[in-house]
Write a protein that holds these residues in place. Sequence first.
Motif, mmCIF file in Angstrom:
data_model
loop_
_atom_site.group_PDB
_atom_site.id
_atom_site.type_symbol
_atom_site.label_atom_id
_atom_site.label_comp_id
_atom_site.label_asym_id
_atom_site.label_seq_id
_atom_site.Cartn_x
_atom_site.Cartn_y
_atom_site.Cartn_z
ATOM 1 N N ALA A 326 0.856 -1.198 0.000
ATOM 2 C CA ALA A 326 0.000 0.000 0.000
ATOM 3 C C ALA A 326 0.887 1.241 0.000
ATOM 4 O O ALA A 326 1.727 1.387 0.890
ATOM 5 C CB ALA A 326 -0.923 -0.006 1.215
ATOM 6 N N PRO A 327 0.681 2.118 -1.000
ATOM 7 C CA PRO A 327 -0.255 1.970 -2.113
ATOM 8 C C PRO A 327 0.205 0.913 -3.103
ATOM 9 O O PRO A 327 1.301 0.361 -2.958
ATOM 10 C CB PRO A 327 -0.244 3.365 -2.749
ATOM 11 C CG PRO A 327 1.120 3.890 -2.454
ATOM 12 C CD PRO A 327 1.459 3.370 -1.080
ATOM 13 N N GLY A 328 -0.636 0.637 -4.115
ATOM 14 C CA GLY A 328 -0.347 -0.439 -5.064
ATOM 15 C C GLY A 328 0.675 -0.059 -6.105
ATOM 16 O O GLY A 328 0.446 -0.200 -7.312
ATOM 17 N N SER A 329 1.812 0.429 -5.675
ATOM 18 C CA SER A 329 2.909 0.798 -6.559
ATOM 19 C C SER A 329 3.788 -0.416 -6.810
ATOM 20 O O SER A 329 3.925 -1.298 -5.953
ATOM 21 C CB SER A 329 3.729 1.925 -5.908
ATOM 22 O OG SER A 329 5.021 2.004 -6.458
ATOM 23 N N ILE A 330 4.408 -0.467 -7.972
ATOM 24 C CA ILE A 330 5.333 -1.560 -8.257
ATOM 25 C C ILE A 330 6.482 -1.546 -7.257
ATOM 26 O O ILE A 330 7.038 -2.597 -6.911
ATOM 27 C CB ILE A 330 5.857 -1.461 -9.710
ATOM 28 C CG1 ILE A 330 6.643 -2.715 -10.080
ATOM 29 C CG2 ILE A 330 6.686 -0.204 -9.892
ATOM 30 C CD1 ILE A 330 5.826 -3.978 -10.076
ATOM 31 N N ILE A 331 6.826 -0.358 -6.754
ATOM 32 C CA ILE A 331 7.890 -0.254 -5.746
ATOM 33 C C ILE A 331 7.449 -0.919 -4.457
ATOM 34 O O ILE A 331 8.200 -1.703 -3.849
ATOM 35 C CB ILE A 331 8.246 1.226 -5.504
ATOM 36 C CG1 ILE A 331 8.754 1.870 -6.797
ATOM 37 C CG2 ILE A 331 9.268 1.364 -4.389
ATOM 38 C CD1 ILE A 331 8.956 3.368 -6.703
#
Length: 659
Positions: A326-331
């Motif tokens: 969270a958030p739905g970032s690739i990182i």
Amino acid sequence: MSQAVVADAPPRAGMRVRVQKFGTALSNMVMPNIGAFIAWGLITALFIKAGWLQAIFPALQNPDGWVAKIGGWGSYDGAGIVGPMITYLLPLLIGYTGGRMVHGNRGAVVGAIATMGVVTGADVPMFMGAMIMGPLGGYLMKKLDALWEGKIRPGFEMLVDNFSAGILGMLLAIFGFFGIGPIVSAFTRGAGNAVNFLVDNDLLPLTSILIEPAKVLFLNNAINHGVLTPLGTTQALETGKSILFLLEANPGPGLGLLLAYMAFGKGVARASAPGAAIIQFFGGIHEIYFPYVLMKPKLIIATILGGMTGVFMNVLFGSGLRAPAAPGSIIAVYAQTASGSFLGVTVSVVAAAAVSFAVASLLLKTDRGDDEQDLAAATAEMESMKGKKSSVASMLTGGTATKTIHSIVFACDAGMGSSAMGASVLRRKIQKAGFGDVKVTNSAISNLTDTYDLVVSHRDLTDRARQKTPSAAHVSVEDFMSSPRYDEIVEQLERTNGGGSGAETVADEQVSAGSPGDDVLALDSIVLHGSATSAADAIDEAGQLLVAAGAVDPAYVRAMHDRESSVSTYMGNGLAIPHGTNEAKDAIRRTGLSFVRYPEPIDWNGKPAEFVVGIAGAGKDHMALLTKIAQVFLKSEDVARLRQATTSEEVKAILTAAD
């Protein structure tokens, strides 16, 4: 009640809104504590027996070493940080936050005490139990405090406050230990078995059929934070990872959709897609692609198939995350990826994006619509569903204007109801911000001239308004009473007009038109117990009151239905204001209003309407009363007074006395 009556009854309105509010409540308990989940996930990834440190530095695989002590394995089995954090810290934080949401610090303390009961009374991590006991503790503490508010003798306030919180917390902890804890444990095990069944039978990808549309409708919080996060955390504790954390957070489907717009979109949608893709994929703000789906709803097929592909790849590779991303970032996804799952997670993201791109590209190439005219309206619809301004909306719409704004007009079909209400609400906001020199009026679209700086209209009417005022900036709204776009307009004024003076001034003659005459809203035109069960019947009921009052000819009621069929007259906050079309003004004998209250909300085009105000405006003498009505429905306490009113005189007093 006969079976026939039950069969003919309309479905209860507002189910999506209620689910959305429930999901938002769950999200508000979990999201402030996501940092704790991430900390637990990183500690788990680093220090458990199969963690990164042991994989990189084999010498650290000492069962008596400091890594084992922190991770709670080897000679320190069951101790360390990992187990206590998930067993105690995370549920207590959720319970504390839930109680605080309901009743401040006192609710937070009681919520945390109550949560401790379910934590110790269960054999699984008690996230669901915390989501129950935290708000329950806050609610009961609030009710108890209300019982003796103002009745405690001076000098005894602290004694009563402390002991009431302590006693209530004790009772709730015991109740949670023996009652809620075992029930939630059983439910968690049952839900876990259901997930295992889906995995064992290769059915888990089908969850995307529910999850992807739920994301666009802002219902995903009820699924993600209410079910997936608790179950995924329990699974991660047992196996070191969980695929459930990837069902909703995978950025692949949204990325593929935006890439398709970059290649085959048109106008504003195509131009804004590259920036949106960067924000979605790297920033993790998935809501930025929702307007692109709302603009062309068939594209939900692309995100569903992309999501199913991503889940299938994770099942195939046995990949998962250690904690929520969270958030739905690739990182964030890679930061929580379990060791041995990086290949599977990468393949799942790439495959999901590829399938979503392919399907969306096909749909866009065969579509004949005009994206440029629809993106602003779709963004307004997204914000309406979200219930507040989107942090990324201005990136999609380019803001409302770049020049100084001196005149704003609300435009609707007839110019007598919806636009007057919306103008009143926005005018008040602008005045409070100190921009009293900005004139806010309302008009029928047919009467518009290209002399305004900013035009606000219902999203279904924006194209027509743009044709009449091509040089103006245009803002599309759906909820006239509480649209998040109003705050965006005020922020735009701060950028284009400079800081407001802070003085509240009356800037429009409609506000100062004086008090309405008694014949505008006659007592006989106020009904406290409406009999209609549908929007069409409610329009008839409000219209017939106008006919009975001598304000309109019967033909005007038909025009009210025609108006409703083109654009909804639902205003927001439980209020609908049906009125005729611009062409039906000849059927108006004099200005008149009617008011009908319904004990059960009516389904008004998917929105719950408790109050219906019928409008027939021959001139502008009804505008002052509409302004007052708008102010009433902006205040929850005034709406509550309308619900509780027992006489027509009381209703009229509330509506006409608003400031």
